[in-house]
Write a protein that holds these residues in place. Sequence first.
Motif, mmCIF file in Angstrom:
data_model
loop_
_atom_site.group_PDB
_atom_site.id
_atom_site.type_symbol
_atom_site.label_atom_id
_atom_site.label_comp_id
_atom_site.label_asym_id
_atom_site.label_seq_id
_atom_site.Cartn_x
_atom_site.Cartn_y
_atom_site.Cartn_z
ATOM 1 N N LEU A 505 1.114 -1.782 -0.121
ATOM 2 C CA LEU A 505 -0.139 0.054 -0.073
ATOM 3 C C LEU A 505 0.731 1.231 0.181
ATOM 4 N N VAL A 506 0.650 2.377 -0.486
ATOM 5 C CA VAL A 506 1.239 3.580 -0.637
ATOM 6 C C VAL A 506 1.723 3.412 0.859
ATOM 7 N N GLU A 507 1.062 3.752 2.073
ATOM 8 C CA GLU A 507 1.659 4.096 2.786
ATOM 9 C C GLU A 507 2.456 3.281 3.331
ATOM 10 N N GLU A 508 3.030 1.932 3.260
ATOM 11 C CA GLU A 508 4.353 1.753 3.403
ATOM 12 C C GLU A 508 5.326 2.010 2.446
ATOM 13 N N PHE A 509 5.282 3.060 2.054
ATOM 14 C CA PHE A 509 6.702 3.187 1.125
ATOM 15 C C PHE A 509 6.655 4.676 1.084
ATOM 16 N N MET A 510 5.801 5.210 1.214
ATOM 17 C CA MET A 510 5.011 6.742 1.194
ATOM 18 C C MET A 510 6.224 7.329 2.033
ATOM 19 N N THR A 511 6.822 8.278 2.118
ATOM 20 C CA THR A 511 8.385 9.692 2.737
ATOM 21 C C THR A 511 7.309 10.265 3.897
ATOM 22 N N THR A 512 7.454 10.047 5.196
ATOM 23 C CA THR A 512 6.258 11.142 6.016
ATOM 24 C C THR A 512 7.209 11.887 6.800
ATOM 25 N N ASP A 513 8.778 12.068 6.227
ATOM 26 C CA ASP A 513 9.642 13.110 7.013
ATOM 27 C C ASP A 513 9.500 14.259 5.867
ATOM 28 N N LEU A 514 8.514 15.146 6.165
ATOM 29 C CA LEU A 514 8.681 16.220 5.443
ATOM 30 C C LEU A 514 8.575 17.491 5.786
ATOM 31 N N PHE A 515 8.966 18.419 4.523
ATOM 32 C CA PHE A 515 9.588 20.234 4.737
ATOM 33 C C PHE A 515 8.636 20.226 4.290
ATOM 34 N N THR A 516 7.969 20.782 4.835
ATOM 35 C CA THR A 516 6.733 21.943 3.761
ATOM 36 C C THR A 516 6.859 22.993 4.038
ATOM 37 N N VAL A 517 6.182 24.357 3.350
ATOM 38 C CA VAL A 517 5.828 25.474 3.246
ATOM 39 C C VAL A 517 4.234 25.385 3.494
ATOM 40 N N GLN A 518 4.137 27.289 3.578
ATOM 41 C CA GLN A 518 2.729 27.430 3.406
ATOM 42 C C GLN A 518 3.224 29.159 2.666
ATOM 43 N N LYS A 519 1.548 28.903 2.189
ATOM 44 C CA LYS A 519 2.080 29.884 0.525
ATOM 45 C C LYS A 519 2.230 31.106 0.553
ATOM 46 N N ASP A 520 2.415 32.038 1.583
ATOM 47 C CA ASP A 520 2.964 33.194 1.675
ATOM 48 C C ASP A 520 4.660 32.883 2.795
ATOM 49 N N ASP A 521 5.042 32.437 2.731
ATOM 50 C CA ASP A 521 6.675 32.408 2.791
ATOM 51 C C ASP A 521 7.131 32.660 1.126
ATOM 52 N N ILE A 522 8.471 33.220 1.352
ATOM 53 C CA ILE A 522 9.174 33.534 0.178
ATOM 54 C C ILE A 522 9.921 32.306 -0.253
ATOM 55 N N LEU A 523 10.330 32.391 -1.657
ATOM 56 C CA LEU A 523 10.568 31.635 -2.751
ATOM 57 C C LEU A 523 11.855 30.931 -1.907
ATOM 58 N N GLU A 524 13.000 31.845 -1.546
ATOM 59 C CA GLU A 524 13.851 31.740 -1.176
ATOM 60 C C GLU A 524 14.343 30.556 0.130
ATOM 61 N N LEU A 525 12.991 30.405 0.953
ATOM 62 C CA LEU A 525 13.034 29.368 1.759
ATOM 63 C C LEU A 525 12.830 28.221 0.707
ATOM 64 N N VAL A 526 12.102 28.187 0.070
ATOM 65 C CA VAL A 526 12.259 26.780 -0.524
ATOM 66 C C VAL A 526 13.222 26.266 -1.573
ATOM 67 N N ALA A 527 14.005 27.205 -2.446
ATOM 68 C CA ALA A 527 14.533 26.921 -2.928
ATOM 69 C C ALA A 527 16.491 26.206 -1.790
ATOM 70 N N ASN A 528 16.027 27.118 -0.748
ATOM 71 C CA ASN A 528 17.372 26.993 0.324
ATOM 72 C C ASN A 528 16.340 24.793 0.676
ATOM 73 N N LEU A 529 15.911 24.937 0.992
ATOM 74 C CA LEU A 529 15.379 23.418 1.449
ATOM 75 C C LEU A 529 15.445 22.602 0.469
ATOM 76 N N ILE A 530 15.384 22.514 -0.949
ATOM 77 C CA ILE A 530 15.783 21.683 -1.834
ATOM 78 C C ILE A 530 17.209 21.940 -2.382
#
Length: 642
Positions: A505-530
Amino acid sequence: MGDERVHLPESKEESQQFLKYLLRDVRAMEKMLNEGWFEIDNVRIGAEQEVCLIDQYAKPSPIAMELMEKLGDNGFTTELARFNLEANLTPQLFEGKCLSNLETEILEKLDQIRDVMRDFDGDVALAGVLPTIRKSDLDIKNLTPLQRYRALCDAINKLRGEEYDLRIQGADELLMRFDTPLLEASNTGFQVHLQVSPNEFVEKYNLAQAIAGPVLASAVNSPLLFGKRLWSETRIALFHQSVDTRTVGDHLRDSSPRVTFGNDWIKESILEIYREDIARYRVILSSNVDEDVEKLLEEGKVPQLRALQIHNGTVYRWNRPCYGISEGKPHLRIENRVFPSGPTVSDEIANAAFWLGLLNGMGQHYPNIHEKLDFDDVRMNFFAASKLGMDTKFRWINDKRVSAVELITEELLPIAREGLENAGVDKGDISSYLDIIEDRADSGQTGSFWMVKSYNELSKKVSREQALTALTNAMVKNQKKGEPVHRWGLAKVDDMENWQPHTLLVEEFMTTDLFTVQKDDILELVANLIDWRRIRYVPVEDDSKHLVGLITMRKVFRDYNNVIHGKSKESTSVDDIMIKNPITIHPEASILQAIEIMDEQQIGCLPVVKNNRLVGVITEQNYMTITKRLLRVLDKKKSLNS
């Protein structure tokens, strides 16, 4: 709570009537105790063996009802979930070869189950918590379709509400929401019973409480749940929370959970426990009680005390008092509910021998144990052992701080040997089983230690789901060999011989340690997370963990490229470039469904959503892991066939 006729009370009047029967039963027991009705000539032991039913891929197999049809009524009974089964063993006089006789009978019962399971391409596993169990296995559809189980679930939901959070902190942390009490079905145990006379009950019960921590420390076998490394005996925390009917209040009001170690020593008789359970815990189930206990007593007949037994079955003490009837004579028992199932039958009987020997020998060394140990320390010893196993430091007699290994090997094992000898147990049995406890303590390898060590090593080489599969397969192989756990070698990757991706099942292989952002965050944060986390996809969620979008590495690169070449102004926030309403998948969908969606839509990431909340992501990297292992399996099969 094996009475098939139990149900939720349908009215206030029915609850009141059942409570009258319950109080009448307590008065009847008091009369029987005062007049000497109970058996005192014989001492018997007994046990109940719970097992996990697994399919050829080492996952829970919900076929208990079909299995029962083929097994017949030969000492087998169902459990709460359709993937568990219980074998009730023949009571043995506490003497001679009672321990080896018990082991022989368990092995025969397991062989009977395995013979039938072969027809379903399945097997049996002995584990306090099955490593491969998934959240989807705990859906209400896997509730055993019998009235008493449905009534129990309905009663718990009525008191607590249908949703609750599970939180257990160990080496990892598990925080998850459930909507069914079926979570309790993750647990399987090995319950041991000792018959005691009424005049010995107080002493023996208090001793059972005092030694609960040390005997559990040496027996732990449940460290994993949903791939998380939690307590050495996660069953304890899991059971406490899964049937906890308490609600949170505004003030510090004391309230005991229905799964309880107890609140104090008992002083006078078994009646103290039954009276406390009536005082503390509301009646949640009812039944059509048809016996007139007062009339039966007048006629010299032994009553079943059905109301008392039903209520006793809804309060889960780790050392539970029991009333029963053998050959027309009533008796009292202490039921040890502390031990997990497994790792092997030999280990289980060794655990039982240790406990029984201590109960029969401790009183001579520590009379009036309640005067020598503080009850709060005893309770804390129990929970410390649940968390740490053989690494526990106990607070013991005379306020001494002592390690589990030292306490077990230097003080408790000699007392247990003496207690078994005093009962007339065969010397060969005593040496055989208590030597297992000693060797286990010396090596430090309990079932939990073996599981965690194996899981840690496997996780360096394969995915979480594959590691859990290999671990479970290795465990079952070792159980069939029968060697006690302290002799086991670690599980290996090759133990995954039946692993197949279509069972996932998907739940067995999915990645659960997630790094997320919110829609008002700046793109520089996203670039750094990547850059920092070496990821390609960043989910966008709101404060309530609802998925609102998805940003890909390609989107970020394209935005920066457009700015560099003057094609557009620099985006100011995540909302400017995120994919709104991304395609998602449910955690209980099959892995093949996920692959098909990603292939058809030409996308590299599927956010996994349940109840409108983000719970994980599945990406092409997850499929690389699956493919690598599958190719190895195919290559191995090709080599064997050539």
